[in-house]
Design a protein around this motif. Sequence first.
Motif, PDB file in Angstrom:
ATOM      1  N   ARG A  55       0.867  -1.176   0.000  1.00  0.00           N
ATOM      2  CA  ARG A  55       0.000   0.000   0.000  1.00  0.00           C
ATOM      3  C   ARG A  55       0.899   1.220   0.000  1.00  0.00           C
ATOM      4  NH1 ARG A  55      -4.220  -1.023   4.744  1.00  0.00           N
ATOM      5  NH2 ARG A  55      -4.778   1.105   4.237  1.00  0.00           N
ATOM      6  N   HIS A  56       0.550   2.201  -0.816  1.00  0.00           N
ATOM      7  CA  HIS A  56       1.351   3.416  -0.940  1.00  0.00           C
ATOM      8  C   HIS A  56       0.466   4.630  -0.687  1.00  0.00           C
ATOM      9  CE1 HIS A  56       4.675   1.089  -2.603  1.00  0.00           C
ATOM     10  NE2 HIS A  56       3.776   0.453  -3.335  1.00  0.00           N
ATOM     11  N   PRO A  57       1.038   5.706  -0.192  1.00  0.00           N
ATOM     12  CA  PRO A  57       0.232   6.909   0.080  1.00  0.00           C
ATOM     13  C   PRO A  57      -0.555   7.398  -1.132  1.00  0.00           C
ATOM     14  CG  PRO A  57       2.428   7.160   0.998  1.00  0.00           C
ATOM     15  CD  PRO A  57       2.435   5.887   0.190  1.00  0.00           C
ATOM     16  N   ASP A  58      -0.041   7.138  -2.347  1.00  0.00           N
ATOM     17  CA  ASP A  58      -0.718   7.593  -3.569  1.00  0.00           C
ATOM     18  C   ASP A  58      -1.470   6.461  -4.269  1.00  0.00           C
ATOM     19  OD1 ASP A  58       1.470   6.145  -4.466  1.00  0.00           O
ATOM     20  OD2 ASP A  58       1.958   7.546  -6.073  1.00  0.00           O
ATOM     21  N   GLY A  59      -1.877   5.447  -3.502  1.00  0.00           N
ATOM     22  CA  GLY A  59      -2.551   4.291  -4.091  1.00  0.00           C
ATOM     23  C   GLY A  59      -3.795   4.654  -4.884  1.00  0.00           C
ATOM     24  N   LYS A  60      -4.639   5.516  -4.328  1.00  0.00           N
ATOM     25  CA  LYS A  60      -5.857   5.910  -5.024  1.00  0.00           C
ATOM     26  C   LYS A  60      -5.510   6.711  -6.281  1.00  0.00           C
ATOM     27  CE  LYS A  60      -9.511   7.431  -2.756  1.00  0.00           C
ATOM     28  NZ  LYS A  60     -10.581   8.257  -2.141  1.00  0.00           N
ATOM     29  N   GLN A  61      -4.531   7.574  -6.190  1.00  0.00           N
ATOM     30  CA  GLN A  61      -4.123   8.371  -7.348  1.00  0.00           C
ATOM     31  C   GLN A  61      -3.589   7.457  -8.458  1.00  0.00           C
ATOM     32  OE1 GLN A  61      -4.829  11.474  -7.907  1.00  0.00           O
ATOM     33  NE2 GLN A  61      -3.858  11.407  -9.894  1.00  0.00           N
ATOM     34  N   SER A  62      -2.847   6.424  -8.106  1.00  0.00           N
ATOM     35  CA  SER A  62      -2.353   5.466  -9.096  1.00  0.00           C
ATOM     36  C   SER A  62      -3.508   4.721  -9.758  1.00  0.00           C
ATOM     37  CB  SER A  62      -1.394   4.465  -8.450  1.00  0.00           C
ATOM     38  OG  SER A  62      -0.228   5.109  -8.009  1.00  0.00           O
ATOM     39  N   MET A  63      -4.503   4.337  -8.952  1.00  0.00           N
ATOM     40  CA  MET A  63      -5.687   3.668  -9.510  1.00  0.00           C
ATOM     41  C   MET A  63      -6.412   4.616 -10.477  1.00  0.00           C
ATOM     42  SD  MET A  63      -6.435   0.477  -7.904  1.00  0.00           S
ATOM     43  CE  MET A  63      -8.173   0.392  -8.102  1.00  0.00           C
ATOM     44  N   ARG A  64      -6.542   5.880 -10.087  1.00  0.00           N
ATOM     45  CA  ARG A  64      -7.205   6.875 -10.936  1.00  0.00           C
ATOM     46  C   ARG A  64      -6.484   6.978 -12.289  1.00  0.00           C
ATOM     47  NH1 ARG A  64      -7.460  10.737  -7.576  1.00  0.00           N
ATOM     48  NH2 ARG A  64      -9.687  10.613  -7.134  1.00  0.00           N
TER      49      ARG A  64
END
Length: 151
Positions: free
Chosen positions: A70-79
């Motif tokens: 899990r990375h702090p920018d996980g949602k941004q990467s998914m986006r």
Amino acid sequence: MIAVLGLLSINCVQAEDNKATMQQIALHYFEVMVASQAPGATEKELENYLALLSDDVGHQHIPYETDDSRHPDGKQSMRKGMTFYLGAHTEYSAELLNLFTFNDTAVAIRYTHSAKGIHPQNNQPVSYTSTMMEVLEIEDGKVAMIRKYHE
């Protein structure tokens, strides 16, 4: 004896409430995920899906993606990844087969899905049908980890 029975009944009611809540999360996730894959999906459907995820969501798709970090920018990467494929489907359908709950920390959804479309990178036709299982680990009401498996 009455106090013990009272505590047991409270725990049973709490367990049933937790199970119902987890089932609602899973059903809502499935509905929103399917909408994000539909041929007419827009950024609105994508953002509805992403709203269900924690900011540091992890995503693992065995055997293609084996890293479960899990990375702090996980949602941004998914986006970023999902935006690339947004609208690539000309046909998409999915059917929920099973839903499993694991206390108040995880749910699994098993479903079939099929799609047709044009790959956005090479403009080649794409067509697939598969049965998937997604294990969703839940933290604070959000999906914190997605583990995908297919038959």
